[in-house]
Design a protein around this motif. Structure first.
Motif, PDB file in Angstrom:
ATOM      1  N   UNK A   1       0.829  -1.195   0.000  1.00 22.61           N
ATOM      2  CA  UNK A   1       0.000   0.000   0.000  1.00 22.61           C
ATOM      3  C   UNK A   1       0.869   1.254   0.000  1.00 22.61           C
ATOM      4  N   UNK A   2       1.963   1.229   0.705  1.00 20.09           N
ATOM      5  CA  UNK A   2       2.839   2.389   0.799  1.00 20.09           C
ATOM      6  C   UNK A   2       3.530   2.694  -0.527  1.00 20.09           C
ATOM      7  N   UNK A   3       3.677   1.701  -1.400  1.00 16.61           N
ATOM      8  CA  UNK A   3       4.417   1.894  -2.633  1.00 16.61           C
ATOM      9  C   UNK A   3       3.546   2.286  -3.826  1.00 16.61           C
ATOM     10  N   UNK A   4       2.259   2.180  -3.711  1.00 19.79           N
ATOM     11  CA  UNK A   4       1.384   2.510  -4.832  1.00 19.79           C
ATOM     12  C   UNK A   4       1.442   4.015  -5.081  1.00 19.79           C
ATOM     13  N   UNK A   5       1.722   4.389  -6.305  1.00 14.86           N
ATOM     14  CA  UNK A   5       1.809   5.797  -6.659  1.00 14.86           C
ATOM     15  C   UNK A   5       0.876   6.112  -7.803  1.00 14.86           C
ATOM     16  N   UNK A   6       1.236   7.127  -8.589  1.00 17.60           N
ATOM     17  CA  UNK A   6       0.407   7.471  -9.736  1.00 17.60           C
ATOM     18  C   UNK A   6       0.332   6.309 -10.731  1.00 17.60           C
ATOM     19  N   UNK A   7      -0.689   6.294 -11.565  1.00 17.71           N
ATOM     20  CA  UNK A   7      -0.803   5.219 -12.561  1.00 17.71           C
ATOM     21  C   UNK A   7       0.441   5.152 -13.454  1.00 17.71           C
ATOM     22  N   UNK A   8       0.750   3.958 -13.911  1.00 23.13           N
ATOM     23  CA  UNK A   8       1.906   3.775 -14.787  1.00 23.13           C
ATOM     24  C   UNK A   8       1.782   4.638 -16.038  1.00 23.13           C
TER      25      UNK A   8
ATOM     26  N   UNK B   1      10.857   5.410 -16.324  1.00 24.37           N
ATOM     27  CA  UNK B   1      10.605   5.705 -14.907  1.00 24.37           C
ATOM     28  C   UNK B   1       9.887   4.540 -14.226  1.00 24.37           C
ATOM     29  N   UNK B   2       8.939   3.927 -14.912  1.00 25.34           N
ATOM     30  CA  UNK B   2       8.243   2.760 -14.359  1.00 25.34           C
ATOM     31  C   UNK B   2       9.229   1.611 -14.147  1.00 25.34           C
TER      32      UNK B   2
ATOM     33  N   UNK C   1      -0.224   1.087  -9.771  1.00 27.63           N
ATOM     34  CA  UNK C   1      -1.557   1.367 -10.308  1.00 27.63           C
ATOM     35  C   UNK C   1      -1.456   1.244 -11.826  1.00 27.63           C
ATOM     36  N   UNK C   2      -2.179   0.290 -12.406  1.00 31.05           N
ATOM     37  CA  UNK C   2      -2.113   0.080 -13.852  1.00 31.05           C
ATOM     38  C   UNK C   2      -3.366   0.547 -14.588  1.00 31.05           C
ATOM     39  N   UNK C   3      -4.324   1.101 -13.874  1.00 31.21           N
ATOM     40  CA  UNK C   3      -5.547   1.586 -14.496  1.00 31.21           C
ATOM     41  C   UNK C   3      -6.591   1.871 -13.442  1.00 31.21           C
ATOM     42  N   UNK C   4      -7.769   2.250 -13.865  1.00 32.71           N
ATOM     43  CA  UNK C   4      -8.833   2.540 -12.890  1.00 32.71           C
ATOM     44  C   UNK C   4      -9.094   1.341 -11.973  1.00 32.71           C
ATOM     45  N   UNK C   5      -8.790   1.489 -10.713  1.00 30.16           N
ATOM     46  CA  UNK C   5      -8.995   0.444  -9.700  1.00 30.16           C
ATOM     47  C   UNK C   5      -8.257  -0.854 -10.006  1.00 30.16           C
ATOM     48  N   UNK C   6      -7.144  -0.779 -10.716  1.00 34.53           N
ATOM     49  CA  UNK C   6      -6.368  -1.957 -11.070  1.00 34.53           C
ATOM     50  C   UNK C   6      -4.942  -1.789 -10.553  1.00 34.53           C
ATOM     51  N   UNK C   7      -4.508  -2.748  -9.757  1.00 29.60           N
ATOM     52  CA  UNK C   7      -3.164  -2.733  -9.190  1.00 29.60           C
ATOM     53  C   UNK C   7      -2.515  -4.077  -9.431  1.00 29.60           C
TER      54      UNK C   7
ATOM     55  N   UNK D   1       3.994  -6.230 -19.155  1.00 22.32           N
ATOM     56  CA  UNK D   1       3.984  -4.948 -19.838  1.00 22.32           C
ATOM     57  C   UNK D   1       2.861  -4.096 -19.256  1.00 22.32           C
ATOM     58  N   UNK D   2       3.099  -2.789 -19.195  1.00 27.32           N
ATOM     59  CA  UNK D   2       2.090  -1.849 -18.689  1.00 27.32           C
ATOM     60  C   UNK D   2       2.022  -0.653 -19.630  1.00 27.32           C
ATOM     61  N   UNK D   3       0.906   0.073 -19.616  1.00 30.18           N
ATOM     62  CA  UNK D   3       0.855   1.319 -20.390  1.00 30.18           C
ATOM     63  C   UNK D   3       1.678   2.388 -19.677  1.00 30.18           C
ATOM     64  N   UNK D   4       2.417   3.188 -20.444  1.00 25.82           N
ATOM     65  CA  UNK D   4       3.166   4.302 -19.871  1.00 25.82           C
ATOM     66  C   UNK D   4       2.867   5.547 -20.697  1.00 25.82           C
ATOM     67  N   UNK D   5       3.383   6.676 -20.273  1.00 21.90           N
ATOM     68  CA  UNK D   5       3.087   7.928 -20.982  1.00 21.90           C
ATOM     69  C   UNK D   5       3.695   7.968 -22.382  1.00 21.90           C
TER      70      UNK D   5
END
Length: 94
Positions: free
Chosen positions: A18-25, A32-33, A46-52, A72-76
């Motif tokens: 819980x302490x490590x969850x930050x902004x969405x990927x 950076x991810x 956080x990989x999306x809306x309500x998805x970790x 793989x995750x979505x990034x900016x």
């Protein structure tokens, strides 16, 4: 006694996650991810809306009976950024 040890370990894992969850990927660059995973060894992101999900740098961060699977995750700057691995339970089909 074993139940209490398992419960204590689970509580510590959940607290750390819980302490490590930050902004969405998707709000960070691919690099950076990836750097978060490499630096910490294992992180929950956080990989999306309500998805970790928990990501690891290698199979050394997986528990006995699990194996690392590429993730793989979505990034900016990349819709399919290789971030490291996810620990998957082993198959019973040996």
């Amino acid at each position: 006694m074993r139940y209490l040890l398992t419960l204590s370990a689970l509580a510590l894992t959940v607290s750390a996650a819980v302490a490590q969850v930050g902004p969405p990927t998707s709000q960070r660059t691919c690099g950076a991810n990836r750097q978060l995973v490499l630096k910490d060894g294992a992180v929950v992101l956080d990989t999306g809306p309500s998805t970790y999900a928990r990501f690891v740098r290698s199979g050394a961060e997986c528990t006995v009976g699990q194996f690392p699977e590429p993730a793989w995750v979505p990034s900016s700057n990349n819709p399919q950024c290789f971030i490291g691995y996810r620990c998957k339970d082993g198959s019973d089909d040996f």
